[in-house]
Structures are given as C-alpha cells and as structure tokens.
Scaffold this motif. Structure first.
Motif, PDB file in Angstrom:
ATOM      1  N   ILE A  58       0.877  -1.169   0.000  1.00 62.48           N
ATOM      2  CA  ILE A  58       0.000   0.000   0.000  1.00 62.48           C
ATOM      3  C   ILE A  58       0.915   1.219   0.000  1.00 62.48           C
ATOM      4  O   ILE A  58       1.721   1.381   0.913  1.00 62.48           O
ATOM      5  CB  ILE A  58      -0.907   0.032   1.249  1.00 62.48           C
ATOM      6  CG1 ILE A  58      -1.777  -1.221   1.315  1.00 62.48           C
ATOM      7  CG2 ILE A  58      -1.754   1.296   1.277  1.00 62.48           C
ATOM      8  CD1 ILE A  58      -2.493  -1.401   2.642  1.00 62.48           C
ATOM      9  N   GLY A  59       0.803   2.042  -1.020  1.00 61.40           N
ATOM     10  CA  GLY A  59       1.686   3.197  -1.132  1.00 61.40           C
ATOM     11  C   GLY A  59       1.343   4.296  -0.144  1.00 61.40           C
ATOM     12  O   GLY A  59       0.180   4.695  -0.022  1.00 61.40           O
ATOM     13  N   LEU A  60       2.347   4.785   0.553  1.00 52.75           N
ATOM     14  CA  LEU A  60       2.160   5.857   1.536  1.00 52.75           C
ATOM     15  C   LEU A  60       3.112   7.004   1.224  1.00 52.75           C
ATOM     16  O   LEU A  60       4.288   6.781   0.967  1.00 52.75           O
ATOM     17  CB  LEU A  60       2.468   5.363   2.950  1.00 52.75           C
ATOM     18  CG  LEU A  60       1.681   4.183   3.506  1.00 52.75           C
ATOM     19  CD1 LEU A  60       2.193   3.828   4.886  1.00 52.75           C
ATOM     20  CD2 LEU A  60       0.205   4.486   3.530  1.00 52.75           C
ATOM     21  N   LYS A  61       2.590   8.211   1.261  1.00 54.33           N
ATOM     22  CA  LYS A  61       3.437   9.390   1.211  1.00 54.33           C
ATOM     23  C   LYS A  61       3.608   9.838   2.647  1.00 54.33           C
ATOM     24  O   LYS A  61       2.639  10.097   3.347  1.00 54.33           O
ATOM     25  CB  LYS A  61       2.805  10.497   0.374  1.00 54.33           C
ATOM     26  CG  LYS A  61       3.677  11.726   0.267  1.00 54.33           C
ATOM     27  CD  LYS A  61       3.046  12.777  -0.603  1.00 54.33           C
ATOM     28  CE  LYS A  61       3.967  13.984  -0.708  1.00 54.33           C
ATOM     29  NZ  LYS A  61       3.369  15.040  -1.519  1.00 54.33           N
ATOM     30  N   LEU A  62       4.857   9.914   3.076  1.00 54.31           N
ATOM     31  CA  LEU A  62       5.153  10.281   4.453  1.00 54.31           C
ATOM     32  C   LEU A  62       5.649  11.714   4.520  1.00 54.31           C
ATOM     33  O   LEU A  62       5.958  12.327   3.493  1.00 54.31           O
ATOM     34  CB  LEU A  62       6.213   9.331   5.022  1.00 54.31           C
ATOM     35  CG  LEU A  62       5.866   7.842   4.982  1.00 54.31           C
ATOM     36  CD1 LEU A  62       7.036   7.016   5.462  1.00 54.31           C
ATOM     37  CD2 LEU A  62       4.624   7.542   5.797  1.00 54.31           C
ATOM     38  N   SER A  63       5.736  12.244   5.713  1.00 51.34           N
ATOM     39  CA  SER A  63       6.255  13.596   5.897  1.00 51.34           C
ATOM     40  C   SER A  63       7.695  13.672   5.400  1.00 51.34           C
ATOM     41  O   SER A  63       8.361  12.651   5.247  1.00 51.34           O
ATOM     42  CB  SER A  63       6.168  13.994   7.375  1.00 51.34           C
ATOM     43  OG  SER A  63       6.897  13.079   8.159  1.00 51.34           O
TER      44      SER A  63
END
Length: 154
Positions: A123-128
């Motif tokens: 699951i692709g996540l964009k993090l800080s």
C-alpha cells in the motif's frame, strides 16, 4: 498508556503456531512407517523427526511473527519491528491497477525486510519530509480502509 493506545484497529500476527504441529505429525508418520514396514518400533527415529521438525518450524514461526506481523492503532502503524506514527502519513496512494508499475511500488517497504513479504500486498504511503514507503498486509484492503479513515481524520 491511554485507552486509544490500546485500541487496535487492524492486526495480523504474521504466522500461526499451528505449523509447529507438523513436528508431532512427522514423528507419528515415522512411527507408522516403521510399524507398517514390519521393522518393529524404534522410538529414536520418530523422536528425532519430532524434535527437528518442531524445532525448525518453531524458529520460522517465531521469526514470521516478529518480522511479518502488522498492528494499526490510532497512534501508530507497526510492521515487523518498525513503527511509524500515523501523524507521519500524509497521503495514501490509490491501489495499483493494470500492468503499469506505480512509482510508489518501488519505494522501500516498512519494516526491516528488504521488500514486501511474500503473500502480502503493498500500500503506497506518502510520508512527511517527502518520503515514500509501502505498508503491506495479507488483508491489504482492510488495512487500506483503516489507514484511510485515520489519515482522513487527521
């Protein structure tokens, strides 16, 4: 520890201890082979199979429960031995579809493993701080839904 820290929204243990039952089964099978072959009963061989198979599978199950377990609470996402705070998740990328590889699919997997474990879906996540990572689970749609509800709320 507050009540929200203890509320688990999603959990996968990584492996089941039922695999260790193959040890007694292998010992019993060796005992039956001895009886049916007419060699009589020698308990050393079944005992060795019982100990070795149970031992090796127990080590593998323990490792899988450490390295491929997933736990999501309102405060954090733990995958294997790595934990990230939900506040660090900026966006959840849409599910990959078609034959085209999405950019997030080449991002590092959360946890100490080199990639998404076999049998799991990323699951692709964009993090800080402009980081990208992949969360993963066997029941990835349930994890995605739980993550989306938490990220939308923040």
């Amino acid at each position: 520890m507050t009540a929200t820290d203890q509320q688990v929204l999603f959990r996968e243990p990584g492996a089941t201890w039922w695999w260790a039952a193959a040890g007694p089964a292998s010992g019993g099978a060796m005992l039956l082979i001895q009886v049916w072959a007419g060699y009589g009963i020698d308990l050393l061989v079944p005992f060795v199979f019982f100990v070795l198979v149970t031992g090796f599978l127990s080590i593998q199950v323990k490792a899988a429960r450490i390295h491929t377990s997933v736990e999501l609470t309102p405060e954090y996402l733990r995958q294997g031995a790595e934990t990230i705070r939900i506040a660090e998740i900026v966006r959840i990328y849409p599910e990959a579809s078609g034959s085209e590889v999405e950019k997030w699919q080449s991002a590092r997997a959360i946890g100490e493993l080199t990639g998404v474990p076999r049998g799991r879906t990323g699951i692709g996540l964009k993090l800080s701080n402009a980081r990208t990572a992949q969360a993963w689970a066997r029941k990835h749609r349930q994890l995605r839904a739980a993550l989306e509800s938490l990220v939308d709320e923040s």
